[in-house]
Scaffold this active site. Structure first.
Site, PDB file in Angstrom:
ATOM      1  N   HIS A 107      -1.385 -30.509  14.604  1.00  0.00           N
ATOM      2  CA  HIS A 107      -0.696 -30.404  15.904  1.00  0.00           C
ATOM      3  C   HIS A 107      -1.700 -30.061  17.001  1.00  0.00           C
ATOM      4  CE1 HIS A 107       2.949 -29.045  18.355  1.00  0.00           C
ATOM      5  NE2 HIS A 107       1.905 -28.628  19.069  1.00  0.00           N
ATOM      6  N   GLU A 108      -2.483 -29.029  16.775  1.00  0.00           N
ATOM      7  CA  GLU A 108      -3.396 -28.562  17.835  1.00  0.00           C
ATOM      8  C   GLU A 108      -4.447 -29.597  18.179  1.00  0.00           C
ATOM      9  OE1 GLU A 108      -2.517 -26.105  19.481  1.00  0.00           O
ATOM     10  OE2 GLU A 108      -1.027 -25.397  18.059  1.00  0.00           O
ATOM     11  N   HIS A 166      -3.650 -32.383  20.662  1.00  0.00           N
ATOM     12  CA  HIS A 166      -3.617 -32.036  22.079  1.00  0.00           C
ATOM     13  C   HIS A 166      -4.923 -32.367  22.786  1.00  0.00           C
ATOM     14  CE1 HIS A 166       0.274 -30.244  22.573  1.00  0.00           C
ATOM     15  NE2 HIS A 166       0.095 -29.341  21.644  1.00  0.00           N
ATOM     16  N   GLU A 184       4.285 -31.166  23.887  1.00  0.00           N
ATOM     17  CA  GLU A 184       4.655 -30.482  22.656  1.00  0.00           C
ATOM     18  C   GLU A 184       5.491 -31.358  21.738  1.00  0.00           C
ATOM     19  OE1 GLU A 184       3.232 -28.001  21.658  1.00  0.00           O
ATOM     20  OE2 GLU A 184       2.247 -27.492  23.525  1.00  0.00           O
TER      21      GLU A 184
END
EC number: 3.4.11.-
Length: 999
Positions: free
Chosen positions: A414-415, A418, A437
């Site tokens: 997920h991170e 970004h 998000e």
């Protein structure tokens, strides 16, 4: 996108302990929305900047950067020492007049900057003083030169600043021959503005350097620049770190603290020699100063938002690897936790490479750091320096379970996403936080599918994210994905299941609509068009529209008798993002065909709409409907199989469907964000198929049958008898996805009935349901794959929960063996530890609880600490629980663990009233300590189903004049409690009668 303090929401789903498949969800405290600016519209503020501040960047030297942005840096561009950072600024600075407003902060007021000036470089030096005996005395000093361009002539510069002491300010025009300006300082503490007023006109088109010296506290709250600790023997070791998102950069540096206001950052960190520092970019040099101080100088960052700025000062150790694309990937941990970082190091390099290929855009920095710190609310995607809690990167095969491995894999995936979607291209304002998000929440599973495809992460996403989002969004107190916000409370409130889970679910549906290839190329197009800039949701839809036209996508085969019509991506997606809730599609046989109709799903159709949000479409949607039948059995469908139901709400009739008298099922693999209902005879046929041969239906659709049936029964759209019958085949199930879906629904039933006289009969039925699969699977994980291990753990957990005596005896005996063992090896299978610990504490006493709590305080493994402390919540001893709850309000339990512990205690029937009492009598203390309680509130009120319960929530809400971002959570709790009361009235006797019919 950020700290997942929303986290996670994530959603924050309490890793490991409850139902398998829940995710930590990092949801916690981001921000959402782009707001209306009365004096300067969004189109002027941001888009016009392409021809000013961004002009030379996009058109000139950085667009030839396909050599990478830091090409020259790698060849030594930054190795030439500067003179001291502030040169002449340090000489001759003058005292600055200060005037401060004393208006109390109103977190509901607009916090937007006028943006008459726009920064393009922050040259920052920061020196933390973290060496005093008393941590409350820690502070930092800093100085910054902000180079900025005037966009509109003015006599004032307005920045953000929060609780900083400004000691000196001066303004220097960047054009030669102009005199410096000494402004008057004012503070607007309501809007957290630092206002520099001048008698000299600042001229549009001119550039200025603002020099500011300041000082601030190193706080213990988990935001801004804050300190945490860990123990090394008897010594307390301090770590100083940042959390700038969503609006905490202003606590660390005077700045333009809005996501669209991008600039470069040139950072110098001054530390003691025995420590290290980290920041977003690579360190170019270190200079020794007097008294064992060292100044670490860092390369300029790319253009980025203030919320991505990051620093850490610590004594950590790194594990380094070079990716296949020649990026330095470093994992930083406490020295004692170094052996737990190997998996994340290997995983991170693979995921980073996957994203470079997926987005067709190379990583922009020469390094990527990931650091696991002792205390942190979730995880934060700072560009080049991801900061997260240590447990989120802790994995040792012999000590860490597969579900925790999934958690670690998901968080990092997920991170890292970004970097491209959030950092390189950022939201223009927090009202489009859900783009960042939601996209990251979904694309993390796509990355996992590349790295660990045997885990079936794309199917797991339905259970972990889509179904929880449907449950949350079925309330009248929900909100649209896009909600304009202007206040701090409004920003905080958007860090929830809607932004993360529903946002991701909508992206997954869009991918299905346009096809994998078009979706991917459309994202690549968006990134190229908006690189180093900002975006809104319409930018995303436009990129997909253009790509769909290029790829020849149109409305499907059922519309081919009409002229070609390209997909109206914006028209479709607006119906899902600009109104809340979602539809139920009713599918029924009409002759030889099928009739489809849509209606708005609400858990409680009698709930009063507060009128906060209106629907521009009358709660009708553009629905991409899919289906199959007992005759066809096609569960592998794509965009060409879509039947469009339009936002005019008209029924759709499908002639000559190959179905016969068999069953039919809609929403294949639950790609669409909607529910499907049928006439009762079709539900019966589906249930009969499950009992006869459940493998004929795809596991995701088996989970969907359970999820839809129970949700439709809760809302009164389906008989509770049908919902109950969907569970009768479970003893034959062999996939964890339907078990997981059933577990979520049974949690609700358990909450409603555990204090009633029929709960024993329900437990007996469920114990019999889980016993056969437990007998098949056994207790031994030797030779089992990932999914089988998860299934065994899930079945064992539920068997123990519903009183399977063999399971309980196994857990108690295993825990006793652990307590009496003398070696350092834990004899309990790592996959079964959470079940064993929980059951042993539940059926044990003080000795078992003390052993678990000691394990929390002494274990060096993050996942093991979590298992022990979460197990402590299962005790049935009121005295122990009361003492435990008091501990949570002290530093004996880390803040990052506190809210999750409270949530688990509230799920304990003995602990629930204790947590509600603690919450309502210590509200100010708890909201200060945990920042947000938006995830605790629904858990602690989940069992409420009486008029007295409802009154207690209303009384507390009325007693608090300003609940801030928690207001919406209490509104949802009131709505849910009313629905629970109706559910009990309608269904208690039905369930009681059904239980009596069982053998």
């Amino acid at each position: 996108m950020m700290l997942k303090v929303l986290l996670l929401l994530i959603l924050v789903a309490l890793i490991i302990q409850e139902v398998h498949g829940r995710r930590y969800k990092r949801q916690r405290r981001h921000h959402n929305r782009k707001k209306e600016v009365s004096s300067w519209r969004h189109s002027y503020r941001y888009r016009d900047s392409k021809t000013t501040r961004y002009g030379s960047y996009r058109q000139g030297r950085y667009n030839t950067r396909r050599r990478t942005q830091y090409g020259r840096y790698r060849q030594g561009r930054y190795t030439t020492p500067r003179k001291t950072q502030y040169g002449s600024y340090r000489e001759g600075r003058q005292p600055t007049p200060v005037r401060e407003t004393t208006t109390p902060v109103d977190r509901g007021q607009s916090i937007r900057l006028p943006l008459n000036l726009y920064p393009f470089l922050y040259d920052l030096e920061l020196q933390p003083f973290m060496y005093e005996t008393n941590a409350s005395d820690f502070y930092f000093i800093g100085k910054v030169r902000i180079d900025m361009e005037c966009k509109r002539s003015t006599n004032e510069i307005v920045l953000h600043s929060d609780k900083l002491i400004i000691t000196s300010v001066r303004i220097q025009p960047m054009s030669p021959g102009q005199s410096e300006i000494i402004p008057t300082i004012e503070f607007d503490t309501v809007k957290q503005f630092l206002i520099l007023k001048t008698t000299t006109q600042l001229v549009s088109g001119s550039k200025y350097s603002v020099f500011i010296e300041f000082r601030g506290p190193i706080i213990s709250e988990l935001g801004g620049l804050f300190q945490t600790t860990y123990q090394r023997g008897n010594d307390t070791i301090y770590v100083v770190q940042t959390q700038m998102a969503p609006y905490f950069a202003r606590k660390v540096i005077p700045c333009f603290d809005e996501p669209a206001v991008k600039a470069k950052f040139r950072v110098t960190l001054i530390r003691k020699k025995h420590l290290i520092s980290l920041s977003n970019s690579v360190k170019t040099r270190s200079l020794d100063l007097t008294n064992d101080w060292v100044a670490d100088h860092y390369a300029d960052t790319p253009l980025m938002s203030t919320y991505l700025l990051a620093f850490v000062v610590c004594d950590f150790k790194s594990r380094d690897v070079i990716t296949s694309k020649n990026v330095l990937f470093r994992i930083w941990t406490r020295p004692a936790a170094f052996d737990q970082s190997g998996y994340v190091s290997d995983l991170g390099s693979k995921v980073l490479t996957f994203y470079e290929e997926y987005f067709k855009y190379p990583f922009m920095l020469p390094k990527q750091d990931v650091i696991g710190v002792p205390d942190f609310l979730g995880s934060m995607e700072n560009w080049g320096l991801i900061i997260q809690r240590e447990e989120a990167m802790s994995y040792i095969p012999q000590k860490t379970s597969e579900i925790f491995k999934e958690f670690v894999t998901n968080v990092l995936s997920h991170e890292l996403s970004h970097v491209w979607f959030g950092n390189l291209v950022s939201p223009s304002w927090w009202d489009d936080l859900w783009l960042n998000e939601g996209f990251a929440s979904y694309i993390a599973y796509v990355a996992m599918n590349s790295v660990v495809p045997s885990w079936l992460p794309l199917d797991d996403y339905v259970i972990s994210d889509v179904q929880p989002a449907l449950a949350f969004d079925g309330l009248i107190s929900s909100h649209p994905l896009y909600v304009p916000v202007t206040s701090a409370d409004g920003i905080d409130a958007t860090f929830d299941v809607i932004s993360y889970n529903k946002g991701g679910s909508i992206f997954r549906m869009l991918q299905f609509i346009v096809g994998d290839a078009t979706f991917r190329k459309g994202i690549q197009r968006l990134i190229r068009e908006k690189e180093y800039g900002v975006m809104g949701h319409d930018d995303f839809w436009e990129a997909l529209r253009k790509q769909s036209i290029m790829d020849g996508n149109s409305y499907n085969r059922y519309n081919r008798y009409k002229n070609y019509k390209p997909l109206d991506v914006k028209g479709i997606m607006d119906t899902w993002t600009l109104q809340m809730n979602y539809p139920t599609v009713f599918m029924e046989r009409k002759g030889y065909g099928m009739k489809l109709s849509q209606s708005r799903y609400l858990l409680d159709k009698t709930a009063t709409d507060p009128g906060t949000y209106s629907s521009p479409f009358g709660y009708k949607w553009e629905i991409p409907f899919t289906f199959t039948t007992q005759t066809i059995k096609d569960f592998d469908q794509d965009k060409d199989d879509i039947i469009w139901m339009r936002k005019d709400g008209a029924d759709v009739f499908l002639p000559r469907v190959k179905c016969g008298n068999g069953w039919f099922i809609g929403n294949i693999r639950q790609y669409g964000f909607y529910r499907v209902n049928y006439p009762e005879d079709n539900w019966v046929k589906l249930i009969d198929q499950l009992k006869t041969d459940h493998t004929v239906i795809h596991p995701v659709n088996r989970a969907q049958i359970i999820n839809d049936a129970w949700s439709l029964a809760k809302s009164g759209d389906l008989s509770m008898k049908i919902a109950l019958q969907t569970l009768e085949y479970l003893s034959m199930e062999d996939s964890n996805f339907p078990f997981d879906a059933a577990g979520k629904e049974l949690t609700y039933v358990r909450n409603m009935l555990e204090s009633t006289d029929i709960y024993a009969d329900l437990s007996a039925f469920l114990s019999k349901t889980y016993s056969p699969p437990l007998m098949r699977l056994g207790y031994n994980n030797t030779g089992s794959g990932h999914l089988e291990k998860l299934l065994r753990s899930l079945v064992l957990r539920e068997a123990c929960r519903y009183g399977d005596q063999n399971c309980i005896n196994f857990a108690i005996n295993s825990f006793q063996n652990l307590m009496t063992s003398t070696g350092n090896t834990n004899p309990i299978d790592v996959e079964l530890r959470s079940i064993v610990y929980n059951a042993a504490i539940q059926y044990g006493g003080q000795a078992e609880w003390d052993f678990a709590y000691k394990g929390y305080t002494t274990s060096n493994t993050g996942s093991e600490r979590i298992l022990f402390i979460y197990a402590c919540t299962y005790t049935q001893n009121v005295t122990i629980l009361n003492s435990f709850l008091q501990l949570i309000l002290t530093d004996a339990v880390r803040k990052q663990d506190g809210e999750n512990i409270l949530r688990l205690v509230s799920r304990n029937p003995v602990g629930n009233p204790l947590v509600w009492n603690l919450l309502t009598t210590n509200w100010d203390v708890m909201i200060t300590r945990f920042v947000t309680l938006n995830y605790l509130i629904p858990d602690v009120t989940a069992k409420f189903n009486t008029a007295a319960d409802l009154q207690s929530i209303q009384d507390f809400k009325n007693s608090q004049p300003n609940l801030g971002a928690s207001t919406a959570a209490f509104d949802r709790a009131i709505e849910t409690t009313r629905a629970n009361i109706k559910w009990m009235s309608s269904n208690f006797q039905i369930i009681k009668d059904w239980l009596q019919t069982l053998p």
